[in-house]
Design a protein around this motif. Structure first.
Motif, short mmCIF file in Angstrom:
data_model
loop_
_atom_site.label_atom_id
_atom_site.label_comp_id
_atom_site.label_asym_id
_atom_site.label_seq_id
_atom_site.Cartn_x
_atom_site.Cartn_y
_atom_site.Cartn_z
N SER A 99 0.33 3.86 -2.75
CA SER A 99 -0.91 4.58 -2.88
C SER A 99 -0.96 5.63 -1.70
CB SER A 99 -2.10 3.61 -2.67
OG SER A 99 -1.88 3.07 -1.34
N ARG A 100 -0.12 5.42 -0.69
CA ARG A 100 0.16 6.61 0.20
C ARG A 100 0.90 7.97 0.20
NH1 ARG A 100 1.84 4.51 4.60
NH2 ARG A 100 2.50 2.62 3.69
N ASN B 198 -2.96 11.60 -4.73
CA ASN B 198 -2.31 10.33 -4.39
C ASN B 198 -3.45 9.52 -5.24
OD1 ASN B 198 -4.38 9.88 -2.48
ND2 ASN B 198 -2.97 9.95 -0.80
N ALA B 199 -3.42 7.87 -4.60
CA ALA B 199 -4.29 7.04 -5.47
C ALA B 199 -5.78 7.15 -4.67
CB ALA B 199 -3.94 5.33 -4.88
N ARG B 200 -5.81 7.90 -3.77
CA ARG B 200 -7.25 7.93 -3.16
C ARG B 200 -7.90 9.10 -3.41
NH1 ARG B 200 -4.37 5.72 1.21
NH2 ARG B 200 -4.45 7.75 2.24
N PHE B 201 -7.28 10.47 -3.59
CA PHE B 201 -7.83 11.66 -3.66
C PHE B 201 -6.81 12.71 -4.81
CE2 PHE B 201 -5.23 11.71 0.19
CZ PHE B 201 -4.46 12.88 -0.10
N THR C 276 0.82 -1.22 -0.03
CA THR C 276 0.16 -0.03 0.04
C THR C 276 0.69 1.31 -0.03
OG1 THR C 276 -0.28 0.04 2.28
CG2 THR C 276 -1.74 -1.16 1.34
#
Length: 102
Positions: free
Chosen positions: A28-29, A77-80, A25
């Motif tokens: 993604s962070r 990043n991967a989430r936002f 992970t």
């Protein structure tokens, strides 16, 4: 690149790859960021632009040193995706720290 700069980059890449292998992970962070300056008076940033000329191989482009500009900073990043932030002029260390901390 100088040999020292190359060695530093290779070392960083090895550490980065090891971290990715250790923690799936991790990538993604990571917060990826960049900034760009937009001049308000017909000035083009030529930091990464090269000119070649048979007529004048020593060509020089002049630009005003005090031309007003807007600097835009954004990150993701991967989430936002962070919304762009606009600064008058350059992003100072204090402004950048304030942005990250707030």
């Amino acid at each position: 690149l100088t040999p020292e700069a190359r060695a530093t980059r290779v070392s960083f890449c090895r550490q980065f790859l090891a971290k990715m292998k250790e923690d799936p992970t991790f990538l993604s962070r990571v917060l990826w960021t960049d900034e760009a300056a937009f001049y308000l008076h017909d000035v083009i940033s030529i930091n990464n632009v090269y000119y070649w000329s048979e007529d004048n191989p020593n060509i020089v482009f002049e630009k005003p040193t005090a031309s007003p500009k807007v600097t835009v900073w954004a990150g993701f990043n991967a989430r936002f995706l962070l919304q762009p932030y606009f600064y008058d002029g350059n992003v100072t260390a204090e402004a950048y720290c304030s942005l990250i901390n707030n």
